[in-house]
Design an enzyme around this catalytic site. Structure first.
Site, PDB file in Angstrom:
ATOM      1  N   ASP A   1     -42.809 -33.610 -64.541  1.00 53.01           N
ATOM      2  CA  ASP A   1     -42.910 -34.240 -65.825  1.00 53.01           C
ATOM      3  C   ASP A   1     -41.684 -35.276 -65.818  1.00 53.01           C
ATOM      4  O   ASP A   1     -41.744 -36.183 -66.508  1.00 53.01           O
ATOM      5  CB  ASP A   1     -42.527 -33.704 -66.884  1.00 53.01           C
ATOM      6  CG  ASP A   1     -44.050 -32.725 -67.231  1.00 53.01           C
ATOM      7  OD1 ASP A   1     -44.917 -33.169 -66.745  1.00 53.01           O
ATOM      8  OD2 ASP A   1     -43.702 -31.938 -68.133  1.00 53.01           O
TER       9      ASP A   1
HETATM   10  C1  GLC Z   1     -43.394 -27.647 -67.778  1.00 49.34           C
HETATM   11  C2  GLC Z   1     -44.566 -28.300 -68.482  1.00 49.34           C
HETATM   12  C3  GLC Z   1     -45.253 -28.280 -66.919  1.00 49.34           C
HETATM   13  C4  GLC Z   1     -44.802 -29.148 -66.041  1.00 49.34           C
HETATM   14  C5  GLC Z   1     -43.556 -28.494 -65.766  1.00 49.34           C
HETATM   15  C6  GLC Z   1     -42.683 -29.562 -64.777  1.00 49.34           C
HETATM   16  O1  GLC Z   1     -43.472 -26.416 -67.411  1.00 49.34           O
HETATM   17  O2  GLC Z   1     -45.192 -27.395 -69.111  1.00 49.34           O
HETATM   18  O3  GLC Z   1     -46.652 -28.993 -67.413  1.00 49.34           O
HETATM   19  O4  GLC Z   1     -45.820 -29.429 -64.925  1.00 49.34           O
HETATM   20  O5  GLC Z   1     -42.730 -28.472 -66.814  1.00 49.34           O
HETATM   21  O6  GLC Z   1     -42.199 -30.617 -65.259  1.00 49.34           O
END
Ligand code: GLC
Length: 805
Positions: free
Chosen positions: A473
Site C-alpha cells: 500500500d
Molecule cells: C495491510 C493491508 C493489506 C496490504 C498490506 C501491505 O496489511 O491490510 O491490504 O497489502 O498492509 O501494504
C-alpha cells in the site's frame, strides 16, 4: 519478564500480571456485536459497524483506558480498588486473566475478598455480559460497595473524535426504574439519521446509579479516582447534553466464606423498543451461565475440524487453536482494532485472502464473503478497493476502470479457484452474479474479466500499471501519473493466468486454457527480461521509468515480495530460484523472519511514496511483515524446502523464543501484522498491529495445505507434505467435501519432501491424489515419505496437457 502461559490444553492464555508490555486483548463477538477486551477489561464494543455504532469510549492503546470496570469501595476504611487492576492500579494480593475462546475472565483478590469477572458476548444478540462472582475468603463479615462502570459514545466514533463538544449536546441518559437499567442514546437528526440505544443493567436491584460523567468523576479527576467512589455513593444523575457514563452501584455484605453472584448486561440496539426484551432475556445468572456454555461450545466446535498433530506443540497450538480463532474472528470483524478505531471499511484484497483461509475452517462464512466480493466487482473486471457494511462499496474518487491499487481484482481469481478446489462445486462457475455497476455475468466470466481488465492497464514495459500501489500500500506515488508499472503485480497476474488456465483445462474449456497458457508464457518472459535485476527480481518501475528494487540504489535495493512471487507464480527457473533464495537470506533475514526490503528508506522520496517516509524498519518500510513472510513459507514449500519453510514459520509464530522478551510486547497467542525490522534504531523486533492481518489466512494455509501438505486440488485432495526432517511422524485430520480424512504421515528417514506410498483405507493408491468418496465417513490415510529408491517408482500428479512453466 514472564507475563503468562498457555493452559495445559492450550485453549486459554493465562496472564499472570496486569502490566503486560502492551494491552493483550481478546475478541468477543457474534455476527452483530464485537467487544475488544484487554487483560484488564479495557477496550470498546460496537454493533455491526465500528464507526457508526460505537458503544464505548476508549482512548488509546498506550493508556488502555477506559474499560469495563468494577470499582470496589471497602466500607470499613473507604479503601478503593479495582479487580481489573485498571484504572486504579492499586496493588492486589492476587491477579490473573484468562483469555479463552469467546470469553475473558479477570480474577483478583485483595485482603481476602475474591472477585472474578467473566466477560462474554452471547452467540446471538447485541449484548455483552459481565458475570461477576464475589467471595469473602476471610473469617470476618465483609461490607463493601461495587460500582460497575462504562463510558459511552453510542454513535459515530469519527464525529465524536472531531466534534466531541457538539456531539455531547445530543446525549440523553437516564435510569429506567421499571427495567432497573441505565438507557442512553444520542438524539438522531436528519443529517445523522443512524443512531442506536444502549443500556446497562444488572440482575440485582441497584443501590444507586450515575449517567452524568461529571457527577461520577468530578472536575479535574480521572478514571482512577472518581469522586463518587471516593465518597461512597452515586448521585443518581441523569444526563442531558454532556458526556455520559453508565455506573451501577450495589452495596454488599458477605459473611465469612460467603459467595454471591451478579450479572451485568450491556447492550445496544437500533430499535428502542427492543431494549426491554434484551434486558429481560439476559438479566439472569442462569441465562448468563447458559450463554457462557453456549459460547464455549460454539468456539470449540469452530476450532474443531481440520487439525494437526506434530512433534512441535507450539506449532500445533497456533494452527489448531489460536491462529484459527484469530482467522475466524478477523473475518467477522475486519475493521476495528486496538491500533485503530476503525472506519468500518474492509479491504477487498484482505477479504479475498481471508476467504482462501476460511474455506477449510468455515465454508459457509467463506462462501457468503466470496459472493459479496464478486458483487463488488465492476463490469470491467476491476473491483472496488474496499467496502463498508453500512456505506457499501468504497472507491473514494476513483471509480471502476481507473487503476487504484493495481492488484485489487486479481485476488478474486485465487479465491474462486480455491473455493472450487475445496468444494468441487463447479456449478458455482455458472452462477450469475451482478456487478457493482450494473449488468451481471457468470462467476466464470467474472474471473476471466479480471485478466482482461488487467491487460488493458499495461505499461510500456508490459507490466500492469501500478497506479496507487500494489500489495504494498505504501508504494503510493510510483504510478500516480499513469506510467509506473509493477513487476510484482505482473507476477500476481501470471499466477492468476496459470490458475485460470488450469481451471479451464480441467473443465475442458481448451480455448481459454490455451489462451491463458500463452499469455502466461509471454508475461513470464517479460518478467524474466525486464523484471530481472541481475541477482534478483525488481519490484517496479516508477512513472519516470526508474527501476525500484535494484542493486544500483542505495536504499530499497531488494524487495521480498517480487522474489517470493516469482516462485509462487512459477516464473523463475531453477537457477534463478536458487539465486533469489540466497539473496533473500543474505539481505532480508532476521531472527523474527524476513524484512520486506533492504536497506530501509531514510527520507521521503515523492516519486516512490509514503513507504520512504515511514521510520526505517516500520510497516512497509522494511518491517518484518508476517503476511509477506507467509508468502515466502508457501513458496519454500513449493520448492520442497521443508526445513527452511518450517524454521521460517516458527519465527513468525508469536511464541518464538526471540519474541519472548519485553521488546516484542505484542500478544503471544495471535499473529501480529509485523515486527519492527532490524533497520530501526531501537524498536526491533516489536510486534505491531496484532489480530487484523492477512497473516492469519496465509499461515493457516501454509501449515495445512503446504507443510502438512493435504492440499485441495480440482479433482481431490493432493497429499504432498513438506516437512522439517525432525518431523518423523505427524497427523492431519482433514474434513474434505463432506468426508473426513485422517492422515498419518510417517517420515522415518527425515526427508523434507517425497512420498513413497499412500494407503487409503488400507489399499495402496497409485498417485498422491485422494478422490473424495463423498460418503460422509471417516477414512484412514497412511502416507510413507522417503526418497524414492528406484527413480521410476516415484509417484507423481497426473500430467497436465498444458505445461505452465
Ligand atoms: C495491510 C493491508 C493489506 C496490504 C498490506 C501491505 O496489511 O491490510 O491490504 O497489502 O498492509 O501494504
Amino acid at each position: 519478564m514472564n507475563y503468562g502461559n498457555f493452559s495445559q490444553d492450550g485453549k486459554e492464555y493465562i496472564i499472570n500480571r496486569p502490566d503486560t508490555p502492551k494491552p493483550w486483548i481478546n475478541y468477543l463477538s457474534n455476527d452483530i456485536y464485537h467487544a475488544l477486551v484487554s487483560q484488564t477489561g479495557g477496550g470498546f464494543s460496537y454493533y455491526r459497524d465500528c464507526k457508526y455504532h460505537r458503544i464505548h469510549r476508549w482512548a488509546h492503546i498506550d493508556l488502555d483506558q477506559p474499560g469495563r470496570y468494577l470499582y470496589i469501595r471497602e466500607s470499613a476504611d473507604g479503601e478503593t480498588w479495582t479487580p481489573n487492576w485498571q484504572p486504579i492500579q492499586r496493588n492486589l494480593d492476587k491477579w490473573e486473566t484468562r483469555h479463552g475462546l469467546g470469553y475473558t475472565t479477570v480474577s483478583a483478590e485483595k485482603k481476602g475478598l475474591e472477585i472474578k469477572i467473566t466477560y462474554l458476548v452471547p452467540v446471538e444478540d447485541p449484548v455483552e455480559l459481565w458475570v461477576v462472582k464475589l467471595k469473602n475468603n476471610t473469617s470476618k463479615k465483609r461490607e463493601f460497595k461495587s460500582f460497575a462502570f462504562a463510558e459511552w459514545v453510542v454513535g459515530d466514533q469519527f464525529n465524536e473524535n472531531d466534534y466531541q463538544n457538539i456531539m455531547c449536546l445530543y446525549n440523553r441518559g437516564y435510569f429506567d426504574k421499571k427495567d432497573n437499567a441505565i438507557c442512553v442514546h444520542k438524539e438522531p437528526t436528519s443529517t445523522r439519521p443512524i443512531t442506536g440505544y444502549a443500556f446497562f443493567t444488572s440482575d440485582i436491584l441497584l443501590d444507586g446509579f450515575d449517567c452524568r460523567k461529571l457527577s461520577f468523576l468530578g472536575q479535574y479527576r480521572s478514571w482512577d479516582n472518581p469522586v463518587v467512589v471516593e465518597k461512597g455513593d452515586c448521585t443518581n444523575s441523569s444526563v442531558n447534553g454532556e458526556d455520559m457514563v453508565g455506573v451501577l452501584q450495589h452495596n454488599w455484605s458477605l459473611k465469612p466464606g460467603e459467595e454471591k453472584e451478579i450479572v451485568f448486561a450491556l447492550g445496544y440496539t437500533e430499535h428502542k423498543e427492543e431494549i426491554e426484551g434484551l434486558i429481560r432475556k439476559y438479566r439472569s445468572y442462569e441465562t448468563a451461565t447458559k450463554s457462557l456454555n453456549e459460547v464455549k461450545s460454539f468456539w470449540l466446535e469452530r476450532v474443531d475440524g481440520l487439525k494437526i498433530e506434530t512433534p512441535d506443540k507450539a506449532f500445533d497450538r497456533i494452527v489448531n487453536i489460536w491462529g484459527k480463532y484469530q482467522l475466524l474472528n478477523i473475518t467477522r470483524w475486519r475493521s476495528a482494532s486496538y491500533y485503530y478505531h476503525g472506519d468500518g471499511g474492509q479491504g477487498y484484497r484482505d477479504t479475498a485472502q481471508d476467504v482462501e483461509g476460511l474455506l477449510s475452517v468455515d465454508l459457509q462464512a467463506a462462501e457468503s464473503r466470496l459472493r459479496k466480493l464478486l458483487s463488488y466487482q465492476y463490469n470491467s473486471g476491476h473491483a472496488v478497493s474496499g467496502f463498508s457494511d453500512i456505506e457499501g462499496p468504497w472507491e473514494g474518487s476513483l471509480k471502476g476502470g481507473i487503476v487504484g491499487k493495481s492488484d485489487v481484482a486479481v485476488w478474486i481469481v485465487y479465491a474462486v479457484i480455491a473455493y472450487l478446489k475445496e468444494t468441487g462445486n463447479y456449478k458455482f462457475l455458472e452462477e450469475v452474479i451482478p456487478f457493482v455497476d450494473g449488468d451481471s455475468a457468470t462467476v466464470y466470466e467474472h474471473i476471466k474479466r479480471v485478466i482482461s481488465y488487467l491487460e488493458t492497464k499495461i505499461g510500456k514495459r508490459g507490466f500492469p500499471l501500478i497506479g496507487r500501489a500494489d500489495w504494498n500500500d505504501a508504494l503510493d506515488k510510483c504510478g500516480i501519473n499513469g506510467r509506473g508499472e509493477s513487476v510484482w503485480t505482473a507476477m500476481a497476474l501470471c499466477r492468476a493466468m496459470k490458475q485460470l488456465g488450469e481451471l479451464a483445462e480441467y473443465i475442458h474449456d481448451i480455448k481459454t486454457a490455451q489462451m491463458m497458457n500463452q499469455k502466461y508464457l509471454d508475461l513470464a518472459k517479460k518478467i524474466n527480461q525486464e523484471g530481472w535485476d541481475g541477482k534478483w527480481y525488481r519490484a517496479l518501475y516508477t512513472d519516470e521509468d526508474r527501476p525500484i528494487g535494484t542493486e544500483k540504489d542505495k536504499e530499497g535495493k531488494i524487495f521480498l515480495n517480487p522474489q517470493t512471487w516469482a516462485l509462487l507464480s512459477g516464473v523463475s527457473n531453477e537457477e534463478r530460484t536458487k539465486m533469489v533464495i540466497s539473496q533473500v537470506d543474505k539481505y532480508l533475514a532476521s531472527e523474527v523472519g524476513y524484512a520486506l526490503l533492504y536497506p530501509a528508506y531514510t527520507s521521503y522520496d515523492p516519486t516512490i511514496g509514503r513507504i520512504s517516509a515511514f521510520s526505517p524498519g516500520t510497516k512497509e518500510n522494511a518491517a518484518v511483515f508476517s503476511h509477506a513472510v507467509a508468502f515466502l513459507i508457501v513458496a519454500l514449500c513449493q520448492k520442497g524446502l521443508g526445513d527452511k519453510a518450517f524454521d521460517t514459520f516458527s519465527k513468525v509464530m508469536p511464541t518464538h523464543s526471540f519474541k519472548q522478551s519485553d521488546k516484542y510486547r505484542a500478544e503471544p497467542y495471535v499473529y501480529a501484522e509485523y515486527c519492527v525490522g532490524p533497520g530501526h534504531p531501537y524498536q526491533y523486533p516489536e510486534g505491531q498491529f496484532a489480530w487484523n492481518t492477512g497473516t492469519a489466512p496465509w499461515m493457516w494455509q501454509a501449515a495445512t495445505e503446504w507443510i502438512l501438505g493435504a492440499r485441495r486440488e480440482f479433482d481431490g485432495l493432493f497429499i504432498d507434505p513438506c516437512l522439517p526432517p525432525h518431523f518423523k511422524k505427524c497427523k492431519i485430520t482433514r474434513p474434505f467435501r463432506g468426508d473426513v480424512y485422517e492422515i498419518t504421515i510417517e517420515n522415518p528417514d527425515g526427508v523434507e519432501k517425497g512420498v513413497l506410498k499412500i494407503e487409503l483405507d488400507g489399499v495402496e493408491i497409485k498417485n498422491q491424489l485422494i478422490k473424495p468418496f463423498q460418503d460422509g465417513k471417516r477414512h484412514q490415510v497412511n502416507v510413507l515419505m522417503g526418497l524414492p529408491k528406484i527413480k521410476k517408482k516415484k509417484i507423481s500428479i497426473k500430467k497436465r496437457q498444458l505445461a505452465f512453466a
